[in-house]
Write an enzyme that holds these catalytic residues in place. Structure first.
Site, PDB file in Angstrom:
ATOM      1  N   LYS A   1      40.641  41.948  41.470  1.00 18.11           N
ATOM      2  CA  LYS A   1      40.331  40.722  40.725  1.00 18.11           C
ATOM      3  C   LYS A   1      38.821  40.664  40.491  1.00 18.11           C
ATOM      4  O   LYS A   1      38.048  41.042  41.357  1.00 18.11           O
ATOM      5  CB  LYS A   1      40.802  39.470  41.477  1.00 18.11           C
TER       6      LYS A   1
ATOM      7  N   GLU B   1      40.140  28.393  38.062  1.00 18.20           N
ATOM      8  CA  GLU B   1      39.730  27.582  39.215  1.00 18.20           C
ATOM      9  C   GLU B   1      39.008  26.311  38.767  1.00 18.20           C
ATOM     10  O   GLU B   1      38.060  26.358  37.986  1.00 18.20           O
ATOM     11  CB  GLU B   1      38.816  28.415  40.130  1.00 18.20           C
TER      12      GLU B   1
HETATM   13  O1  KIV Z   1      38.200  34.402  47.002  1.00 16.14           O
HETATM   14  C1  KIV Z   1      39.200  33.672  46.859  1.00 16.14           C
HETATM   15  O2  KIV Z   1      39.837  33.238  47.815  1.00 16.14           O
HETATM   16  C2  KIV Z   1      39.606  33.343  45.499  1.00 16.14           C
HETATM   17  C3  KIV Z   1      40.628  32.270  45.329  1.00 16.14           C
HETATM   18  C4  KIV Z   1      40.026  30.947  45.580  1.00 16.14           C
HETATM   19  C5  KIV Z   1      41.289  32.333  44.022  1.00 16.14           C
HETATM   20  O3  KIV Z   1      39.102  33.888  44.570  1.00 16.14           O
END
Ligand code: KIV
Length: 270
Positions: free
Chosen positions: A120, A189
């Site tokens: 991600k 978010e």
């Molecule tokens: O780092 C994380 O936990 C995240 C979530 C809040 C989506 O990116």
């Protein structure tokens, strides 16, 4: 329990099928083997090894300090505990921005050394080249827009993002861009629910919300939803347990038993 228990292994294709058939996607963070094992046994769809590990595991006040090696350590531990959920790993700050070659080598390290299923990345247009290059190596990428904690020094605050027209329209075009590039999903978010809903209906890929209303799926930070952390209480956070109290009470009982000589008793020794 998850409605998707019948699926043996969650892949990015399964997530797409879930969106297409209107089934919601459940996602939580995890950072270690034991928690990941418990989560996986419940039927959770996705486990995110988030760079929020910097906050809840290491105690930093932002996600910026965590390193690629530290993320890999957490991800390896999580993957060992998971047989069904899709494991996604955050690329940490400084390992993909402004340098697509670096981005690819960071993503390759994550995939090779951890056995996770995807990475991600925070950002849209500004990280387009990095995303393209990672995807070109066959590595699935999830996007992350709205409040992007790695950009906290640019934002200056953790308030709701994209309330103004200009930021909202950039967010919409970034979401379309991520879809066009080939990302398999996007985390949104802390943005207005109506905006997130509009994006989720415009793009075909799954939209996972955290403080973004009721979209294709939801993600929360495990330590927050279990009530291990107490200092963080945004409106979007639903606490499902108060583990800080349960753990605290158990430890006090243990201390009392040790001090009184009650522990160990005859059956608890050799
Ligand atoms: O780092 C994380 O936990 C995240 C979530 C809040 C989506 O990116």
């Amino acid at each position: 329990m998850s409605i998707h228990k019948e699926v043996k292994k969650i892949t990015t294709n399964v997530l797409q099928e879930m969106k297409d058939s209107g089934k919601k996607i459940s996602m939580l963070t995890a950072y270690d083997y034991s928690m990941a094992k418990i989560l996986d046994s419940t039927g959770i769809d996705v486990i995110l090894v988030g760079d929020s590990a910097a906050n809840v595991m290491a105690g930093y006040d932002s996600t910026l300090p965590i390193t690629l090696n530290e993320m890999i350590y957490h991800a390896v531990s999580v993957v060992r505990g998971v047989s069904r959920a899709l494991v996604i790993v955050d690329l940490p700050f400084g390992t993909y921005q402004g340098n697509s070659k670096l981005a690819l080598s960071s993503a390759i390290r994550i995939m090779k050394e951890t056995g996770a299923g995807a990475v991600k990345i925070e950002g849209g247009e500004e990280v387009k080249d990095s995303i393209k290059r990672i995807l070109s190596a066959g590595i699935p990428v999830m996007g992350h827009l709205g409040l992007m904690p790695q950009s906290i020094h640019k934002f200056g605050t953790y308030v709701v993002r994209a309330k103004e027209e200009e930021e909202a329209s950039k967010l919409i075009s970034d979401a379309h861009l991520l879809e066009d590039l080939g990302c398999f999903g996007v985390v949104l978010e802390k943005i207005p629910a109506a905006l997130a809903k509009q994006i989720a209906s415009e793009v075909k890929i799954p939209i996972i919300g955290i403080g973004a209303g009721n979209v294709d799926g939801q993600v929360l930070v495990l330590h927050d939803m279990l009530g291990i952390t107490q200092e963080f209480s945004p409106r979007f956070l639903r606490r499902y347990a108060t583990l800080d109290k349960i753990i605290g009470d158990a430890v006090v009982n243990y201390i009392n038993d040790v001090k009184s000589g009650d522990f160990p008793n005859k059956n608890e020794q050799y």
